[in-house]
Every structure is written in structure tokens, then in C-alpha cells.
Design an enzyme around this catalytic site. Structure first.
Site, mmCIF file in Angstrom:
data_model
loop_
_atom_site.group_PDB
_atom_site.id
_atom_site.type_symbol
_atom_site.label_atom_id
_atom_site.label_comp_id
_atom_site.label_asym_id
_atom_site.label_seq_id
_atom_site.Cartn_x
_atom_site.Cartn_y
_atom_site.Cartn_z
ATOM 1 N N THR A 55 0.597 -1.197 0.015
ATOM 2 C CA THR A 55 -0.061 -0.077 -0.011
ATOM 3 C C THR A 55 0.750 1.275 -0.124
ATOM 4 O O THR A 55 1.848 1.285 0.302
ATOM 5 C CB THR A 55 -0.908 -0.105 1.085
ATOM 6 O OG1 THR A 55 -1.435 1.205 1.391
ATOM 7 C CG2 THR A 55 -0.052 -0.475 2.542
ATOM 8 N N ASP A 56 0.091 2.363 -0.391
ATOM 9 C CA ASP A 56 0.945 3.526 -0.249
ATOM 10 C C ASP A 56 0.951 4.177 1.260
ATOM 11 O O ASP A 56 1.710 5.105 1.556
ATOM 12 C CB ASP A 56 0.164 4.656 -1.192
ATOM 13 C CG ASP A 56 -1.289 4.863 -0.940
ATOM 14 O OD1 ASP A 56 -1.818 4.231 -0.168
ATOM 15 O OD2 ASP A 56 -1.766 6.087 -1.552
ATOM 16 N N GLU A 57 0.087 3.606 2.025
ATOM 17 C CA GLU A 57 0.090 4.006 3.397
ATOM 18 C C GLU A 57 1.463 3.688 4.209
ATOM 19 O O GLU A 57 1.800 4.667 5.118
ATOM 20 C CB GLU A 57 -1.037 3.331 4.139
ATOM 21 C CG GLU A 57 -2.233 3.690 3.417
ATOM 22 C CD GLU A 57 -3.624 3.414 4.271
ATOM 23 O OE1 GLU A 57 -3.604 3.275 5.376
ATOM 24 O OE2 GLU A 57 -4.724 2.919 3.523
ATOM 25 N N TYR A 99 -1.980 -0.436 10.797
ATOM 26 C CA TYR A 99 -1.896 -1.195 9.669
ATOM 27 C C TYR A 99 -0.869 -0.662 8.684
ATOM 28 O O TYR A 99 -0.046 -1.814 8.172
ATOM 29 C CB TYR A 99 -3.346 -0.731 8.978
ATOM 30 C CG TYR A 99 -3.277 -1.124 7.577
ATOM 31 C CD1 TYR A 99 -3.252 -2.212 7.204
ATOM 32 C CD2 TYR A 99 -3.143 -0.155 6.598
ATOM 33 C CE1 TYR A 99 -3.040 -2.801 5.618
ATOM 34 C CE2 TYR A 99 -3.231 -0.363 5.206
ATOM 35 C CZ TYR A 99 -3.304 -1.589 4.651
ATOM 36 O OH TYR A 99 -3.199 -1.936 3.586
ATOM 37 N N LYS A 149 2.253 -3.269 7.412
ATOM 38 C CA LYS A 149 2.526 -3.387 6.119
ATOM 39 C C LYS A 149 4.010 -3.106 5.675
ATOM 40 O O LYS A 149 4.689 -3.786 4.801
ATOM 41 C CB LYS A 149 1.643 -2.597 4.999
ATOM 42 C CG LYS A 149 -0.002 -3.104 4.987
ATOM 43 C CD LYS A 149 -0.018 -4.539 4.521
ATOM 44 C CE LYS A 149 0.258 -4.751 3.128
ATOM 45 N NZ LYS A 149 -0.029 -6.032 2.280
HETATM 46 P P1 NAD Z 1 -9.380 -7.411 2.387
HETATM 47 O O1 NAD Z 1 -9.434 -7.352 3.485
HETATM 48 O O2 NAD Z 1 -10.650 -7.313 1.540
HETATM 49 O O3 NAD Z 1 -8.855 -8.942 1.997
HETATM 50 C C1 NAD Z 1 -7.973 -9.714 2.724
HETATM 51 C C2 NAD Z 1 -8.140 -10.976 2.178
HETATM 52 O O4 NAD Z 1 -7.035 -11.703 2.860
HETATM 53 C C3 NAD Z 1 -9.461 -11.778 2.978
HETATM 54 O O5 NAD Z 1 -9.798 -12.485 1.843
HETATM 55 C C4 NAD Z 1 -9.049 -12.542 4.119
HETATM 56 O O6 NAD Z 1 -9.702 -13.727 4.440
HETATM 57 C C5 NAD Z 1 -7.477 -12.963 3.758
HETATM 58 N N1 NAD Z 1 -6.764 -13.228 4.762
HETATM 59 C C6 NAD Z 1 -6.579 -12.664 6.057
HETATM 60 N N2 NAD Z 1 -5.526 -13.039 6.796
HETATM 61 C C7 NAD Z 1 -5.339 -14.179 6.023
HETATM 62 C C8 NAD Z 1 -4.311 -15.312 6.367
HETATM 63 N N3 NAD Z 1 -3.688 -15.315 7.612
HETATM 64 N N4 NAD Z 1 -4.261 -16.325 5.544
HETATM 65 C C9 NAD Z 1 -4.734 -16.535 4.412
HETATM 66 N N5 NAD Z 1 -5.704 -15.457 4.254
HETATM 67 C C10 NAD Z 1 -5.781 -14.445 5.005
HETATM 68 O O7 NAD Z 1 -8.149 -6.792 1.872
HETATM 69 P P2 NAD Z 1 -7.874 -6.156 0.548
HETATM 70 O O8 NAD Z 1 -8.510 -4.406 0.432
HETATM 71 O O9 NAD Z 1 -8.367 -7.086 -0.868
HETATM 72 O O10 NAD Z 1 -6.361 -5.917 0.269
HETATM 73 C C11 NAD Z 1 -5.511 -7.032 -0.302
HETATM 74 C C12 NAD Z 1 -4.017 -6.650 -0.147
HETATM 75 O O11 NAD Z 1 -3.969 -5.331 -0.753
HETATM 76 C C13 NAD Z 1 -3.550 -6.324 1.189
HETATM 77 O O12 NAD Z 1 -2.437 -6.797 1.516
HETATM 78 C C14 NAD Z 1 -3.639 -4.682 1.389
HETATM 79 O O13 NAD Z 1 -2.983 -4.202 2.264
HETATM 80 C C15 NAD Z 1 -3.286 -4.324 0.009
HETATM 81 N N6 NAD Z 1 -3.765 -3.016 -0.446
HETATM 82 C C16 NAD Z 1 -5.098 -2.697 -0.385
HETATM 83 C C17 NAD Z 1 -5.759 -1.475 -0.653
HETATM 84 C C18 NAD Z 1 -7.061 -1.231 -0.698
HETATM 85 O O14 NAD Z 1 -7.309 0.066 -0.996
HETATM 86 N N7 NAD Z 1 -7.878 -1.940 -0.325
HETATM 87 C C19 NAD Z 1 -4.814 -0.363 -1.521
HETATM 88 C C20 NAD Z 1 -3.249 -1.012 -1.336
HETATM 89 C C21 NAD Z 1 -2.900 -2.367 -1.324
HETATM 90 P P1 TYD Z 2 -10.836 3.735 4.312
HETATM 91 O O1 TYD Z 2 -11.714 3.332 3.254
HETATM 92 O O2 TYD Z 2 -11.014 3.056 5.556
HETATM 93 O O3 TYD Z 2 -9.216 3.578 3.576
HETATM 94 P P2 TYD Z 2 -7.965 4.177 4.236
HETATM 95 O O4 TYD Z 2 -8.008 4.606 5.594
HETATM 96 O O5 TYD Z 2 -7.061 3.033 3.969
HETATM 97 O O6 TYD Z 2 -7.312 5.348 3.554
HETATM 98 O O7 TYD Z 2 -10.987 5.333 4.374
HETATM 99 C C1 TYD Z 2 -10.684 6.245 3.563
HETATM 100 C C2 TYD Z 2 -10.711 7.636 3.895
HETATM 101 O O8 TYD Z 2 -12.135 7.803 4.215
HETATM 102 C C3 TYD Z 2 -9.994 7.787 5.101
HETATM 103 O O9 TYD Z 2 -9.582 9.316 5.131
HETATM 104 C C4 TYD Z 2 -11.173 7.758 6.350
HETATM 105 C C5 TYD Z 2 -12.269 8.156 5.937
HETATM 106 N N1 TYD Z 2 -13.582 7.542 6.378
HETATM 107 C C6 TYD Z 2 -14.569 8.347 6.867
HETATM 108 O O10 TYD Z 2 -14.561 9.609 6.614
HETATM 109 N N2 TYD Z 2 -15.715 7.647 7.259
HETATM 110 C C7 TYD Z 2 -15.638 6.264 7.398
HETATM 111 O O11 TYD Z 2 -16.887 5.853 7.642
HETATM 112 C C8 TYD Z 2 -14.715 5.705 6.835
HETATM 113 C C9 TYD Z 2 -14.740 4.130 6.756
HETATM 114 C C10 TYD Z 2 -13.398 6.278 6.290
#
Ligand code: NAD
Ligand code: TYD
Length: 357
Positions: free
Chosen positions: A133-135, A159, A163
Site C-alpha cells: 500500500t501507499d500508506e 496497519y 505493511k
Molecule cells: P481484504 O481485507 O478485503 O482481503 C484480505 C483477504 O485476506 C481476505 O480474503 C482474508 O480472508 C484473507 N486473509 C486474511 N488473513 C489471512 C491469512 N492469515 N491467511 C490467508 N488469508 C488471509 O483486503 P484487500 O482490500 O483486498 O487488500 C488486499 C491486499 O492489498 C492487502 O495486502 C492490502 O494491504 C493491499 N492493499 C489494499 C488496498 C485497498 O485500497 N484495499 C490498497 C493498496 C494495497
Molecule cells: P478507508 O476506506 O478506511 O481507507 P484508508 O483509511 O485505508 O485510506 O478510508 C478512506 C478515507 O475515508 C480515510 O481518510 C478515512 C475516511 N473515512 C470516513 O471519513 N468515514 C468512514 O466511515 C470511513 C470508513 C472512512
């Protein structure tokens, strides 16, 4: 040839698995623990498709991963498995340390042993792609340049810190043992199968249910949004052409304050499914207490992957958000299904004292 995907029943992982099998016949072994965030409903269209092998289990279970690798002999691994929600990491960080750090480490050890025993050509072509992630880069001031791959790691939440630790371990396994790894650091994703604890799906789902739309603080925090299928195409491209040991930032050049995102979602719903009382959905917006340590701004400089690997997103925010809102309108049964007891417990805990409850 086979690839192993971890976390392939989550939001991005399931989009990746579906996208992969739509453009290739190479089988996918999908290892997912099925936490609250994993959902086999996302993959129901693959029922009966022998190219998809689902294994319920923990990527941090060394014996399981070792036997899976020995049996399936994947040529590549894409690691999505993680705990992914910042707010949950604030209220309970320990699962994030266990999964994102210890889990990734345990998997790396199993992969190192497997890779070390491959013959020379298989060893050279093997890839482990770690999805991050960019975070990890922390928060940007308003006028600061977007994150490049060499930006200092400054994670601010449990988080992002977990990561960051996993990224460092993946990097170390390349430098120390020569494991052919790639890391992608992507901005905020949105699209189908997004669990409704995250901003965009929560707003759509709450709006339709007539509930308050909880905006943290002043709503002026900026995120850089990318349609999930564009993230998946970037991962495919990095897997195909990325240089082992390199990291690639992935983003859509689409910085927006949260409040603008919420207004956009409300305006689309006003058009596609107007409220019965004729009032605008934005009337449901409620400002709530800010997230502790809330990062102000993320922005990705995606020039490296664009220039070196020729990747570009296919969607603009306007096209992607329209598809997303329409998907939620068309898939209300999916929403009802994921709003299980565990989901309701989380909403009560997070927003309990506030109007979104
Ligand atoms: P998500 O929470 O929707 O899905 C995570 C998946 O991992 C779930 O299916 C869960 O059951 C599985 N999981 C959790 N713990 C596990 C374990 N111990 N063994 C096997 N499986 C396990 O997350 P997401 O949003 O799909 O993110 C996927 C990846 O991408 C993550 O690594 C996250 O850090 C990264 N990422 C997410 C975003 C975003 O905006 N959602 C952006 C950049 C990077
Ligand atoms: P989120 O979807 O949790 O992603 P991330 O924190 O990983 O960027 O949140 C996106 C942005 O939205 C973040 O700045 C927090 C804000 N947010 C709200 O304002 N209200 C909410 O109920 C949630 C879940 C997030």
C-alpha cells in the site's frame, strides 16, 4: 503452470482471480483463511471451473504452505493476504502484527525453502509478488510531491506499520537470499466486492439504507483512488515484466478529498436510485469524530510503472465510480450476505456512540 494467490477471496484478491482467469487458462490456487473480509460469494462465478482451486487456510501455517507448494509447484505467488482496515488496526492492532508481519515472514520462509530446491530455469523464472500500500509512506502535506518508490517509509497507523514491516521482510529476502520478489505499493482501491466497512461501499450501503453517512473530521483528507481492476492489471503487468527486487507504485492520478467522494456517490445515487422522499442523499452526511492519527493526504507518482512497464489505468474516476455504484445497486443480495453478525458487531463498535449506528 500454476500461480498461487493468497487472500484471493478478499476485495482485491477476488477481483484479481476473476480477472486472471478471464484472460488466461493458467490455473490459480487460492489460499485464503476466510476471515470476516474473505467471502467465497465473490468467486461464485467460478463454481465448477477446474482452473480455480480454493484452499481454506492460513498463509502463516508453515506446514500447510509447504505442502501446498510441494503439491502445486506454482511458478509464481501473488500475496494479497492481510488484515487491511486502518480503523480495525487502531481498535485492535495485534491481529495486524500476527497476520501482516508474522504471517508474511512464515510464508517467506516456506517460499525460500521451495524456491531454493527448484532447478535453475524454474528458479530464475519464479516470482513472488507482494501486494502493498501507499500508506507505508505516511502522510503528505498539501503541496508536497506525490510518493515515488524512493520516498522514505513513515507509516503512521498499526496497519501501515505492519505493511511496512512486511515490505521490509520481502525486500530482505531478495537482498539476502536472492528470492525473486516484486513489491507493488498501490493507492486506495474501489470497485465491486469492496467490503462495506471502507469509505466508498459504506457510503453507498448506508445511503440506500437511509442511514447517516459518517465523514471523519472535516472530510478534507485526500486519498488517490484507483479502480480495483486497474490495480489488478498493474499486478499482472508487474508479474510479467517487473524486475526482481524492484518496487512499483500504482495509482490513478486521482487525488480527491473524502467529502468530494461522498458528494459524488450521493449525486450518482440521486440519479440512479432517487430517495423516495425526493430529497438528496447528501442530506444524510454527518460529520463524526476524526480517526486518531488520521493521515491527511496520500498521492502516488505512478510514472515508474507507466514508463518502465507500459501500464496505464483503463478507467477514469468518473467511469469507475459509476460502475461501482451500479454494481452495488445490482448486487444488493451480496451486500445483505456480507452484513453478517460480525459486520454488525464492527459497525456497533466503531460508530456505536455516533449517529451512524
Ligand atoms: P481484504 O481485507 O478485503 O482481503 C484480505 C483477504 O485476506 C481476505 O480474503 C482474508 O480472508 C484473507 N486473509 C486474511 N488473513 C489471512 C491469512 N492469515 N491467511 C490467508 N488469508 C488471509 O483486503 P484487500 O482490500 O483486498 O487488500 C488486499 C491486499 O492489498 C492487502 O495486502 C492490502 O494491504 C493491499 N492493499 C489494499 C488496498 C485497498 O485500497 N484495499 C490498497 C493498496 C494495497
Ligand atoms: P478507508 O476506506 O478506511 O481507507 P484508508 O483509511 O485505508 O485510506 O478510508 C478512506 C478515507 O475515508 C480515510 O481518510 C478515512 C475516511 N473515512 C470516513 O471519513 N468515514 C468512514 O466511515 C470511513 C470508513 C472512512
Amino acid at each position: 503452470m500454476t500461480i498461487l494467490v493468497t487472500g484471493g477471496a478478499g476485495f482485491i484478491g477476488s477481483n484479481f482471480v476473476l480477472g486472471w482467469l478471464a484472460q488466461s487458462d493458467e490455473p490459480v490456487v487460492n489460499l485464503d483463511k476466510l476471515t470476516y473480509a474473505g467471502n467465497l460469494q465473490n468467486l461464485v462465478s467460478l463454481n465448477g471451473d477446474t482452473r480455480h482451486v480454493f484452499v481454506q487456510g492460513d498463509f502463516g501455517d508453515a506446514a500447510l504452505v509447504q505442502s501446498l507448494l510441494a503439491r502445486q509447484q506454482p511458478r509464481a505467488i501473488v500475496n494479497f493476504a492481510a488484515e487491511s482496515h486502518v480503523d480495525r488496526s487502531i481498535s485492535g492492532p495485534s491481529e495486524f502484527i500476527q497476520t501482516n508481519i508474522v504471517g508474511t515472514f512464515t510464508m517467506l520462509e516456506a517460499v525460500r525453502a521451495y524456491w531454493g530446491a527448484l532447478d535453475a530455469p524454474a528458479k530464475a523464472s519464479f516470482r513472488l509478488l507482494h501486494v502493498s500500500t501507499d500508506e507505508v509512506y505516511g502522510s503528505l502535506a498539501k503541496a508536497e510531491a506525490a510518493f515515488t518508490e524512493t520516498h522514505r517509509y513513515e507509516p503512521n497507523s498499526p496497519y501501515s506499520a505492519s505493511k511496512a514491516a512486511s515490505d521490509h521482510l520481502v525486500r530482505a529476502y531478495h537482498h539476502t537470499y536472492g528470492l525473486p520478489v516484486l513489491t507493488t505499493n498501490c493507492s486506495n482501491n474501489y470497485g465491486p466486492f469492496h467490503f462495506p466497512e471502507k469509505l466508498i461501499p459504506l457510503m453507498i450501503v448506508n445511503a440506500l439504507a437511509g442511514k447517516p453517512l459518517p465523514v471523519y473530521g472535516d472530510g478534507q483528507q485526500i486519498r488517490d483512488w484507483l479502480y480495483v481492476r486497474d490495480h489488478c492489471s498493474a499486478i499482472r503487468r508487474a508479474l510479467q515484466a517487473g524486475q526482481p527486487g524492484e518496487t512499483y507504485n500504482v495509482g490513478g492520478w486521482n487525488e480527491m478529498p473524502n467529502l468530494d467522494i461522498v458528494h459524488t456517490v450521493c449525486a450518482l445515487l440521486d440519479e440512479l436510485k432517487p430517495r423516495a422522499d425526493g430529497k438528496p442523499y447528501k442530506d444524510q452526511i454527518t460529520f463524526v469524530t476524526d480517526r486518531p492519527g488520521h493521515d491527511r493526504r496520500y498521492a502516488i507518482d505512478a510514472r515508474k510503472i507507466e514508463q518502465q512497464l507500459g501500464w496505464k489505468p483503463a478507467e477514469t474516476f468518473a467511469t469507475g465510480i459509476l460502475k461501482t455504484v451500479q454494481w452495488y445497486l445490482d448486487n444488493q443480495a451480496w451486500v445483505t450476505n456480507v452484513q453478517s453478525g460480525a459486520y454488525r458487531d464492527w459497525v456497533a463498535k466503531q460508530y456505536g456512540a455516533q449517529p451512524a449506528a
